[in-house]
Design an enzyme around this catalytic site. Structure first.
Site, PDB file in Angstrom:
ATOM      1  N   HIS A 121      23.845  45.344  -3.318  1.00 59.67           N
ATOM      2  CA  HIS A 121      24.848  45.679  -4.324  1.00 59.67           C
ATOM      3  C   HIS A 121      25.639  44.430  -4.654  1.00 59.67           C
ATOM      4  O   HIS A 121      25.728  43.494  -3.852  1.00 59.67           O
ATOM      5  CB  HIS A 121      25.809  46.764  -3.815  1.00 59.67           C
ATOM      6  CG  HIS A 121      25.275  48.154  -3.910  1.00 59.67           C
ATOM      7  ND1 HIS A 121      25.336  48.893  -5.061  1.00 59.67           N
ATOM      8  CD2 HIS A 121      24.672  48.935  -2.984  1.00 59.67           C
ATOM      9  CE1 HIS A 121      24.803  50.096  -4.846  1.00 59.67           C
ATOM     10  NE2 HIS A 121      24.391  50.134  -3.586  1.00 59.67           N
TER      11      HIS A 121
ATOM     12  N   HIS B 182      26.190  54.165  -0.162  1.00 64.69           N
ATOM     13  CA  HIS B 182      26.352  53.982   1.278  1.00 64.69           C
ATOM     14  C   HIS B 182      27.833  53.904   1.660  1.00 64.69           C
ATOM     15  O   HIS B 182      28.245  54.442   2.694  1.00 64.69           O
ATOM     16  CB  HIS B 182      25.635  52.704   1.733  1.00 64.69           C
ATOM     17  CG  HIS B 182      24.151  52.855   1.850  1.00 64.69           C
ATOM     18  ND1 HIS B 182      23.365  53.220   0.782  1.00 64.69           N
ATOM     19  CD2 HIS B 182      23.308  52.684   2.907  1.00 64.69           C
ATOM     20  CE1 HIS B 182      22.095  53.264   1.170  1.00 64.69           C
ATOM     21  NE2 HIS B 182      22.034  52.951   2.458  1.00 64.69           N
TER      22      HIS B 182
ATOM     23  N   ASP C 248      30.516  46.646  -6.688  1.00 66.66           N
ATOM     24  CA  ASP C 248      30.099  47.987  -6.264  1.00 66.66           C
ATOM     25  C   ASP C 248      30.810  48.408  -4.983  1.00 66.66           C
ATOM     26  O   ASP C 248      31.194  49.574  -4.822  1.00 66.66           O
ATOM     27  CB  ASP C 248      28.585  48.009  -6.036  1.00 66.66           C
ATOM     28  CG  ASP C 248      27.821  47.548  -7.262  1.00 66.66           C
ATOM     29  OD1 ASP C 248      28.378  47.627  -8.367  1.00 66.66           O
ATOM     30  OD2 ASP C 248      26.666  47.111  -7.103  1.00 66.66           O
TER      31      ASP C 248
END
Length: 324
Positions: A220, A179, A224
């Site tokens: 996450h 994302h 990350d």
């Protein structure tokens, strides 16, 4: 009448822009298609690593300690922000079809965007296949039936990514956030080719909010998101320097000639202009060096370019001063 006139102008503008974009698409379709195909390859890799995922206790995370957990009921917040960023960028990338302010061609813009995405996703695939971390998301924790996938005997289930369930409930593809790859690529692209400073500031603010919501939603780990921030920015910086710069359309110049005849005509005009300038420079140098210029040729130039009404039967002696 005003609405009808403006709608006609808009339709002509859309048709002209579509024609130019289609010409570019026919030339650049190979790289665009390769970028789109790699999006499927990236999804296939994320689906494959889910078979290797093993749930376990959550890792110690500074972001989890600092940010309160939103819970499953509010997990949609991060997805809503990401959807807003994605749709906004998609609509903005096609605004040259409607608005007069055209700084880029949509085909060339998405060619660059896909190049940034492919380079970042390639690094992401290498990273999350190197080490599989226990997923922090709720469906990836111990006790969830979706945390571990049983071996499959049906290849179509893997190739079709178990769409859409396989994309929504994936595990194991953690470092680094997909994302954030899309978000940062879109924000950096608008920062370079966009024109509104306020929207640029808001887009960076949205990227920060998106980062915090991903961590607060426990989708996450903080690592990350942090790795995504510096990796994607570095990838975009170096890949952008390797790609040829897009032409700036604000000066009103067209990237593509209307036809081959028009292109040849422009070249002939330029050559004729250079040849004419060359002759004038030769005569100028002759005058500076004290050399005489053919008087007959000079008289013809005066008669053709000047506004005097001399008789065409004048001789050369009339053009020279007397009493010498």
């Amino acid at each position: 009448m005003y609405v009808a006139r403006e709608s006609t102008k808009l339709w002509r503008r859309v048709c002209a822009e579509t024609t130019a974009e289609l010409q570019l698409l026919f030339e650049k379709w190979q790289l665009l298609l390769a970028g789109l195909v790699f999006q499927y390859v990236h999804g296939l890799a994320a689906r494959g690593v889910h078979y290797l995922h093993r749930p376990g206790p959550l890792l110690q995370d500074l972001g989890f300690m600092a940010l309160p957990e939103l819970g499953q009921a509010k997990g949609y917040l991060s997805e809503s922000v990401f959807t807003f960023i994605f749709i906004s960028f998609l609509l903005w990338s096609f605004h040259p079809f409607i608005y007069h302010s055209k700084r880029f061609y949509t085909v060339l813009l998405w060619r660059r965007v896909l190049a940034f995405l492919v380079a970042s996703q390639f690094l992401r695939i290498i990273t999350f296949y190197s080490t599989q971390l226990p997923g922090p998301n709720y469906h990836c924790r111990e006790g969830s039936k979706l945390a571990t996938l049983p071996p499959t005997n049906n290849a179509l289930e893997v190739l079709l990514l178990n769409f859409p369930r396989g994309l929504l409930f994936g595990c194991g593809d953690l470092i680094f956030s997909s994302h954030m790859i899309f978000t940062l690529v879109f924000v950096r692209t608008y920062h370079k080719y966009g024109s509104n400073r306020l929207i640029k500031l808001l887009s960076w603010l949205m990227a920060i909010i998106q980062s915090l919501l991903i961590i607060a939603s426990r989708k996450h780990y903080t690592v990350d998101v942090v790795v995504a921030w510096y990796t994607v920015n570095l990838v975009v910086f170096f890949v952008d320097k390797k790609l040829p710069e897009m032409p700036d359309r604000t000066n009103g110049l067209s990237l593509l000639p209307v036809s081959i005849k028009d292109k040849d005509g422009k070249m002939k005009e330029e050559l004729h202009k250079l040849e004419k300038d060359g002759r004038m420079m030769d005569e100028f140098h002759k005058l500076l060096n004290g050399n005489t210029v053919d008087a007959t040729d000079w008289r013809q130039r005066v008669q053709m370019n000047g506004k005097h009404g001399e008789d065409t039967n004048h001789t050369v002696s009339d053009a020279t001063p007397t009493g010498t």
